[in-house]
Design a protein around this motif. Structure first.
Motif, short mmCIF file in Angstrom:
data_model
loop_
_atom_site.label_atom_id
_atom_site.label_comp_id
_atom_site.label_asym_id
_atom_site.label_seq_id
_atom_site.Cartn_x
_atom_site.Cartn_y
_atom_site.Cartn_z
N GLY A 41 -17.04 6.38 16.76
CA GLY A 41 -17.74 5.88 17.93
C GLY A 41 -18.17 4.45 17.76
N GLY A 42 -17.27 3.61 17.27
CA GLY A 42 -17.59 2.21 17.12
C GLY A 42 -17.76 1.81 15.69
N GLY A 43 -17.60 2.72 14.79
CA GLY A 43 -17.76 2.38 13.38
C GLY A 43 -16.43 2.15 12.73
N PRO A 44 -16.44 1.95 11.43
CA PRO A 44 -15.19 1.76 10.72
C PRO A 44 -14.28 2.95 10.96
CG PRO A 44 -17.05 1.38 9.28
CD PRO A 44 -17.58 1.92 10.58
N GLY A 45 -13.02 2.67 11.07
CA GLY A 45 -12.08 3.75 11.28
C GLY A 45 -11.83 4.05 12.74
N ARG A 56 -25.83 -7.50 10.08
CA ARG A 56 -26.44 -8.10 11.28
C ARG A 56 -25.37 -8.66 12.21
NH1 ARG A 56 -30.48 -10.46 7.25
NH2 ARG A 56 -32.12 -8.89 7.25
N ARG A 57 -24.34 -9.26 11.64
CA ARG A 57 -23.25 -9.80 12.46
C ARG A 57 -22.52 -8.67 13.18
NH1 ARG A 57 -21.42 -13.21 15.91
NH2 ARG A 57 -19.23 -13.73 15.67
N ALA A 58 -22.26 -7.57 12.47
CA ALA A 58 -21.60 -6.42 13.10
C ALA A 58 -22.43 -5.91 14.27
CB ALA A 58 -21.37 -5.30 12.09
N LEU A 59 -23.74 -5.83 14.08
CA LEU A 59 -24.60 -5.32 15.15
C LEU A 59 -24.76 -6.32 16.28
CD1 LEU A 59 -27.20 -3.44 12.95
CD2 LEU A 59 -25.55 -2.43 14.57
N ALA A 60 -24.69 -7.61 15.98
CA ALA A 60 -24.74 -8.62 17.05
C ALA A 60 -23.48 -8.51 17.92
CB ALA A 60 -24.86 -10.02 16.45
N LEU A 61 -22.35 -8.24 17.28
CA LEU A 61 -21.10 -8.10 18.00
C LEU A 61 -21.01 -6.78 18.76
CD1 LEU A 61 -18.72 -9.48 15.24
CD2 LEU A 61 -19.15 -10.54 17.47
N GLU A 62 -21.56 -5.73 18.15
CA GLU A 62 -21.47 -4.39 18.74
C GLU A 62 -22.79 -3.66 18.49
OE1 GLU A 62 -18.71 -0.45 18.24
OE2 GLU A 62 -17.82 -2.38 17.75
N PRO A 63 -23.76 -3.83 19.37
CA PRO A 63 -25.10 -3.28 19.16
C PRO A 63 -25.16 -1.76 19.00
CG PRO A 63 -25.15 -4.91 20.90
CD PRO A 63 -23.69 -4.66 20.57
N THR A 64 -24.14 -1.04 19.43
CA THR A 64 -24.14 0.42 19.31
C THR A 64 -23.24 0.90 18.16
OG1 THR A 64 -22.37 0.63 20.93
CG2 THR A 64 -24.64 0.76 21.77
N LEU A 93 -30.17 4.87 16.21
CA LEU A 93 -29.13 5.90 16.20
C LEU A 93 -29.53 7.09 17.08
CD1 LEU A 93 -28.05 5.80 12.45
CD2 LEU A 93 -26.58 5.31 14.44
N ALA A 94 -30.80 7.46 17.04
CA ALA A 94 -31.27 8.57 17.88
C ALA A 94 -31.06 8.23 19.35
CB ALA A 94 -32.74 8.85 17.61
N ARG A 95 -31.31 6.99 19.71
CA ARG A 95 -31.14 6.54 21.09
C ARG A 95 -29.65 6.52 21.47
NH1 ARG A 95 -29.65 2.08 23.32
NH2 ARG A 95 -29.70 0.84 21.41
N ILE A 96 -28.82 5.99 20.57
CA ILE A 96 -27.40 5.81 20.87
C ILE A 96 -26.65 7.13 20.94
CG2 ILE A 96 -25.24 4.82 20.00
CD1 ILE A 96 -27.06 2.61 18.67
N CYS A 97 -26.91 8.01 19.96
CA CYS A 97 -26.12 9.25 19.92
C CYS A 97 -26.97 10.51 20.14
CB CYS A 97 -25.35 9.35 18.59
SG CYS A 97 -26.38 9.70 17.15
N ASN A 98 -28.19 10.31 20.64
CA ASN A 98 -29.06 11.44 20.95
C ASN A 98 -29.32 12.30 19.71
OD1 ASN A 98 -30.69 12.78 22.77
ND2 ASN A 98 -29.08 14.23 23.35
N SER A 99 -29.46 11.65 18.56
CA SER A 99 -29.71 12.34 17.28
C SER A 99 -28.63 13.35 16.94
CB SER A 99 -31.08 13.03 17.29
OG SER A 99 -32.10 12.11 17.59
#
Length: 158
Positions: free
Chosen positions: A27-31, A95-103, A131-137
């Motif tokens: 969901g937006g992470g590595p892989g 921080r750069r990864a999160l600036a590019l893709e906040p979720t 993370l709780a906000r993004i993926c509802n825990s």
């Protein structure tokens, strides 16, 4: 390591890459990208899966010179830097990864773990809350960071 050894490591890592990489960041992470995005990127991920952090770092740095806005690559580079003991450099790339893709699920989990290493549990908690906000825990990254925070608090009671 000789060429045959490196090829063997690469092939073994690629054999397990899909399930591990998906668990590491789905969901937006590595892989989350298709394999073959860049030979350097793919080889770096294979080195990370083989816990060869220092071999992955220059490959990801080189990849990022051409793909500066690759959030997954920044996250993987940060992960390899953190695992090789370069915490401050790791924070820069998380921080750069999160600036590019906040979720970016993986970046939130891993920066939270890095904050625990730095003795900053409040900042780790912030990323757990994100993370709780993004993926509802309800994602592996949330559960992994939650577990790391619980273990940290047990080891360092307030």
């Amino acid at each position: 390591m000789n060429t045959v050894g490196r090829i063997t490591v690469l092939l073994l890592a690629m054999a397990v890459a899909a399930p591990w990489a998906s668990a590491a960041g789905g969901g937006g992470g590595p892989g989350s990208r298709a394999a073959g995005a860049s030979p350097q990127y793919d080889q770096a991920v294979a080195f990370i899966q083989a816990e060869q952090w220092k071999d992955a770092i220059p490959l990801l740095q080189s990849h990022l010179q051409r793909a500066r806005n690759d959030a997954d690559a920044h996250n993987w580079l940060a992960y390899a830097l953190r695992k090789s003991g370069q915490l401050e450099a790791a924070f820069t790339h998380y921080r750069r990864a999160l600036a590019l893709e906040p979720t970016h699920l993986g970046a939130h989990e891993y920066i939270g773990e890095a904050y625990l290493l730095a003795g900053q549990p409040a900042l780790a908690q912030f990323h757990l809350d994100e993370l709780a906000r993004i993926c509802n825990s309800n994602c592996e990254e949330f559960l992994d960071l939650q577990k790391a925070i619980v273990q940290y608090r047990r080891a360092k009671p307030s």
